[in-house]
Scaffold this active site. Sequence first.
Site, PDB file in Angstrom:
ATOM      1  N   HIS A  48       0.811  -1.219   0.000  1.00 29.39           N
ATOM      2  CA  HIS A  48       0.000   0.000   0.000  1.00 29.39           C
ATOM      3  C   HIS A  48       0.840   1.262   0.000  1.00 29.39           C
ATOM      4  CE1 HIS A  48      -3.651  -2.286   0.406  1.00 29.39           C
ATOM      5  NE2 HIS A  48      -3.292  -2.797   1.565  1.00 29.39           N
ATOM      6  N   GLN A 159       0.693 -12.454   6.933  1.00 25.27           N
ATOM      7  CA  GLN A 159      -0.404 -11.716   7.548  1.00 25.27           C
ATOM      8  C   GLN A 159      -1.678 -12.553   7.622  1.00 25.27           C
ATOM      9  OE1 GLN A 159       0.410  -7.522   5.555  1.00 25.27           O
ATOM     10  NE2 GLN A 159      -0.998  -7.318   7.284  1.00 25.27           N
ATOM     11  N   GLU A 161      -5.360 -11.879   7.886  1.00 28.09           N
ATOM     12  CA  GLU A 161      -6.284 -10.744   7.738  1.00 28.09           C
ATOM     13  C   GLU A 161      -7.479 -11.087   6.856  1.00 28.09           C
ATOM     14  OE1 GLU A 161      -4.113  -7.504   5.986  1.00 28.09           O
ATOM     15  OE2 GLU A 161      -2.998  -8.802   4.630  1.00 28.09           O
ATOM     16  N   ASP A 187      -7.772  -4.803   7.427  1.00 25.46           N
ATOM     17  CA  ASP A 187      -8.358  -5.754   6.486  1.00 25.46           C
ATOM     18  C   ASP A 187      -9.042  -6.901   7.219  1.00 25.46           C
ATOM     19  OD1 ASP A 187      -7.976  -4.662   3.955  1.00 25.46           O
ATOM     20  OD2 ASP A 187      -5.896  -5.305   3.876  1.00 25.46           O
TER      21      ASP A 187
END
Length: 268
Positions: A48, A159, A161, A187
Amino acid sequence: MTTHALLQAFKASKPAFGAWITLPGVLNARALAQASPHLSWVMIDCEHGLTSLQPGAAESIQAITGLGPNAPSALVRIPATGVSDSTSWQIKYALDAGARGVLVPMVSTAEKAREIVADSRFPPGGRRGFGSPFTHGHWGLSAAEYINSANDSVVTMIQIETKEGVQNVDAIAAVDGIDCLFIGPYDLSLCLGYPPPSPDPHPDVEVIIQDILKAAHKAGKKCAIYCTSGKQALKRGEEGFDIINVTSDIGAMAESVAENLSAAVGGQ
């Protein structure tokens, strides 16, 4: 070998605090990395954030490691997300750039976790290829020394998420070679049908966050979480999280500018 502050924090059994790099450029990365002696790591966000995986990550890593023995460990979050099958080459680029660790977003199955481990390890522990003329130099090692030590030194993080990731968390945590489960509260909240943290997660999401923490520790793995303030980070450290993001470059800059301007106009 240059320092690896994150691994040193692991050995000391204390929380490893870090910060997120979202803005591009070597000067920004270097400025953040030397902002505090309490930084164990910085995450160059190629998902991101605005730093390119190549050559941006490599240039930022070089700027950070160039700080010397007090430099935090430079980690990279690769851009692959969702159901993408393209993480292999992205992990290669990040590690060839000299990253001390790699973070792969949205990992939902043990099968994907095993693939990530394989891509992060040289044979016989994995299938990572060697060929970069620069990687070992970023670590302050010869090529042979790097090949012999990288499998034990590179931190492999994934991750949790997604809803599927939560359902499979025990199997994912059990995968040999995964060093850390990293919780992305934003998320994770959205995928479970809840609003994003503001600033803290919904109580139902918090229950799941604590379950992930327990699953990681039960499997003998580290657990990390993304926070947006020192107050949040302190609380998470007290809860037993091992790796904790405290702030980001853009967040800290905006907060500091707002706070100082407010003081300048008399607290208005």
